[in-house]
Design a protein around this motif. Structure first.
Motif, mmCIF file in Angstrom:
data_model
loop_
_atom_site.group_PDB
_atom_site.id
_atom_site.type_symbol
_atom_site.label_atom_id
_atom_site.label_comp_id
_atom_site.label_asym_id
_atom_site.label_seq_id
_atom_site.Cartn_x
_atom_site.Cartn_y
_atom_site.Cartn_z
ATOM 1 N N GLU A 88 0.829 -1.221 0.000
ATOM 2 C CA GLU A 88 0.000 0.000 0.000
ATOM 3 C C GLU A 88 0.855 1.259 0.000
ATOM 4 O O GLU A 88 0.647 2.190 0.776
ATOM 5 C CB GLU A 88 -0.955 -0.016 1.200
ATOM 6 N N LEU A 89 1.819 1.295 -0.910
ATOM 7 C CA LEU A 89 2.695 2.456 -1.029
ATOM 8 C C LEU A 89 2.159 3.472 -2.022
ATOM 9 O O LEU A 89 2.259 4.686 -1.804
ATOM 10 C CB LEU A 89 4.095 2.010 -1.468
ATOM 11 N N ARG A 102 0.174 6.713 -1.504
ATOM 12 C CA ARG A 102 -0.714 6.396 -0.393
ATOM 13 C C ARG A 102 -0.043 6.743 0.937
ATOM 14 O O ARG A 102 1.159 7.009 0.994
ATOM 15 C CB ARG A 102 -1.110 4.923 -0.472
ATOM 16 N N TYR A 104 1.096 5.250 3.578
ATOM 17 C CA TYR A 104 2.296 4.554 4.046
ATOM 18 C C TYR A 104 3.512 4.924 3.201
ATOM 19 O O TYR A 104 4.608 5.127 3.714
ATOM 20 C CB TYR A 104 2.061 3.040 4.012
ATOM 21 N N ALA A 107 4.537 8.389 4.153
ATOM 22 C CA ALA A 107 5.213 8.432 5.454
ATOM 23 C C ALA A 107 6.705 8.159 5.300
ATOM 24 O O ALA A 107 7.522 8.728 6.032
ATOM 25 C CB ALA A 107 4.584 7.422 6.409
ATOM 26 N N PRO A 348 8.033 4.023 8.888
ATOM 27 C CA PRO A 348 6.921 4.717 9.544
ATOM 28 C C PRO A 348 6.494 4.025 10.832
ATOM 29 O O PRO A 348 6.058 4.659 11.783
ATOM 30 C CB PRO A 348 5.805 4.671 8.496
ATOM 31 N N LYS A 385 3.019 0.386 16.690
ATOM 32 C CA LYS A 385 1.595 0.255 16.405
ATOM 33 C C LYS A 385 1.077 -1.015 17.042
ATOM 34 O O LYS A 385 1.692 -2.081 16.936
ATOM 35 C CB LYS A 385 1.330 0.205 14.901
ATOM 36 N N TRP A 401 2.051 -7.268 7.981
ATOM 37 C CA TRP A 401 3.077 -6.349 8.476
ATOM 38 C C TRP A 401 4.468 -6.720 7.965
ATOM 39 O O TRP A 401 5.330 -5.849 7.847
ATOM 40 C CB TRP A 401 3.039 -6.292 10.003
ATOM 41 N N LYS A 404 4.646 -4.996 4.686
ATOM 42 C CA LYS A 404 4.885 -3.560 4.832
ATOM 43 C C LYS A 404 6.263 -3.245 5.402
ATOM 44 O O LYS A 404 6.603 -2.084 5.598
ATOM 45 C CB LYS A 404 3.778 -2.940 5.687
ATOM 46 N N VAL A 406 7.795 -3.784 8.371
ATOM 47 C CA VAL A 406 8.017 -3.336 9.753
ATOM 48 C C VAL A 406 9.186 -4.124 10.346
ATOM 49 O O VAL A 406 9.179 -5.358 10.347
ATOM 50 C CB VAL A 406 6.745 -3.521 10.590
#
Length: 545
Positions: A88-89, A102, A104, A107, A348, A385, A401, A404, A406
């Motif tokens: 979701e970039l 987007r 993320y 950020a 982020p 988060k 995650w 994404k 993390v």
């Protein structure tokens, strides 16, 4: 080409000619296919569950799940687009060649901004903003500048329903309009140095696009400075490329090679261009940032002068920029087949907490413990988060995650609540190797452990990228060796003192260009790999984006 009507307010007519050289010196690549959208429902169907009672089974299920993204080794371009979509970039905009960044993805850009803004202000620069519409006559004033940029200009020809007296350029870069204003602001040497930066959008009419790497519109910062002497301008240009280099290494974990561009690759209108070149996961080079010593080229074109002792002298200038293509560089440097992998300093979210429960009577205790851990880490300045949603299974959250990027995941289940401990998994070490059980929830212990692991991940990603770069960089001493290295997809480094024509020959025959003459040079005189003449420097050759 005729004008394209937009909401009956302005017309844009792209001037599409033979490609010229520009600040980012983008290279030809295949047009990217549309990003394949993936619904939350379909992702949930592909992801396994992860009950607290069987973490080992969860790991096994995850490893055997249906492929979520295209493997890097199978199709690097498809892998890249899959990550952008599923992490979701960004997404494609309604106008061909544009993208929507987007939250993320933005950020990550904000993290780049935060670091650079501090460095810019520490070195005496102030932020300001210039209009995005520039009179076409400004572009024409500097001959090499207009020649280099004319193939990519978007032109406004109609405004308010009427033909404009002079067509306007939608900002491709700002050297011209900056000089127009500098001429009004600079009158004597007491007004120097003048050092400004702006965060803005830029439009360059690209026909072949790739999200973040090359788009019709992108975001960047562009610095512009004016100086009384050539020495001051050169010092400034070098200072800024040094800031970019430190950012790449220390924040983004990307081991760039800094150096000077060849004459053919120099920014249109500059005396000298300095660059940082990064090796992507497919071994192509990405020009990740540039700093230009503009000499007096623009000040002479615009008559920008300063008085000293009753005499007028044209000022000396620089410009320098990093754009959202750096986000693409981070993806292509660190990502793997599980998705994005972010260095903690620009992530982020540095830590995600996934609470795990099976029975309703376990939920409250697990969530209370998870909230306490979240508060401890947040107080310690860690970006954390808590994913306490109950619409998705723990296994789905693990995959999401990881996708994404993390850096750390903390798992807390009923057994962990009872033992006052947590399970921590590293994104850069998949499977059991990166998972540690029984880390105490005691604030001082947990905070120290998490910070230490974040630092270790930051260092590990840089070390991994450096090893990959060094293993794919070959020293060559002849043109045949250069061609062999490039044919294998590697970078070639060798002595060079040949002509511009010979440099063009290399490009035509191998597809590689001189990325830079690195600042770090071996000692002693050598023989040019092409001509056998004396060469004072080695050059770095590679195929590029």
């Amino acid at each position: 080409m005729g004008a394209l009507r937009l909401a009956s307010m302005i017309d844009l007519s792209p001037t599409i000619l033979r490609r010229g050289r520009c600040l980012h010196n983008y290279r030809r690549i295949l047009f990217s296919p549309p990003i394949r959208r993936l619904s939350a429902q379909s992702m949930a169907e592909m992801a396994p569950t992860a009950p607290d009672s069987d973490r080992a089974a969860t790991t096994q299920k995850q490893s055997s799940q249906e492929r979520v993204i295209t493997p890097r080794s199978e199709d690097f371009s498809a892998w890249y687009l899959d990550i952008i979509a599923k992490a979701e970039l960004a997404d494609y905009g309604p106008v061909r060649g544009t993208m929507v960044i987007r939250p993320y993805g933005y950020a990550i850009w904000e993290a780049i901004q935060d670091y650079l803004n501090v460095k810019f202000k520490e070195t005496g620069h102030s932020n300001m903003y210039f209009p995005q519409f520039i009179p076409y006559s400004f572009i024409e004033k500097e001959a090499s500048h207009v020649k280099g940029f004319s193939p990519e200009l978007a032109l406004v020809t109609i405004g308010g329903g009427k033909e404009l007296e002079e067509k306007l350029v939608v900002r491709p870069t700002s050297e011209t309009i900056v000089n127009h204003m500098f001429t009004q602001w600079i009158h004597s040497h007491r007004d120097l140095p003048l050092m400004i930066n702006q965060w803005a959008n830029v439009t360059r009419w690209e026909m072949r696009t790739k999200p973040f790497v090359r788009t019709l519109e992108f975001l960047w910062q562009e610095g512009h400075t004016a100086h009384a002497t050539p020495e001051e301008a050169e010092k400034e240009a070098m200072q800024m490329i040094d800031i970019y280099t430190k950012f790449a290494y220390e924040e983004a974990g990307i081991p760039v090679i800094a150096g000077r561009k060849s004459k053919l690759e120099t920014f249109a209108g500059a005396d000298t261009t300095y660059t940082i070149e990064a090796m992507m996961g497919d071994r192509k080079a990405l020009q990740a940032g540039t700093s230009h010593n503009l000499g007096q080229n623009f000040s002479r074109a615009f008559g920008t002068q300063a008085y000293e002792n009753g005499q007028r002298q044209h000022i000396w200038q620089t410009s320098w920029a990093i754009s959202t293509r750096f986000v693409g560089g981070i993806i292509m440097t660190h990502g793997d087949d599980a998705g994005l992998m972010l260095p903690p300093k620009i992530a982020p979210i540095q830590v995600v907490i996934v609470p795990i429960w099976k029975k309703d009577d376990e939920k409250t205790g697990v969530l209370d413990a998870a909230s306490t851990v979240q508060a401890v880490l947040r107080t310690a300045g860690i970006k954390v988060k808590l994913d306490d949603s109950d619409q998705k299974t723990p296994g789905w959250k693990f995959n999401f995650w990881e996708m994404k990027g993390v850096p750390l995941r903390i798992e807390i289940g009923p057994r962990d609540v009872s033992s006052r401990s947590v399970v921590i998994s590293r994104r850069d070490m998949p499977g059991k190797q990166g998972k540690v059980f029984g880390i105490s929830m005691e604030p001082s212990v947990l905070e120290a452990y998490v910070k230490d692991k974040l630092d270790d991940i930051q260092s590990s990603l840089l070390q991994r990228a450096t090893s990959f770069r060094d293993s794919n960089l070959v020293d060559v001493s002849s043109y045949d060796e250069l061609k062999e290295a490039i044919s294998q997809g590697k970078w070639a480094r060798g002595p060079w003192s040949a002509s511009d024509a010979e440099e063009e020959r290399v490009k035509e025959e191998t597809g590689a260009t001189i990325r830079c003459f690195p600042f770090e040079q071996p000692e002693g005189m050598k023989k040019c790999l092409m001509t056998s003449n004396v060469a004072k420097e080695v050059a770095l050759f590679a195929k590029s984006y």
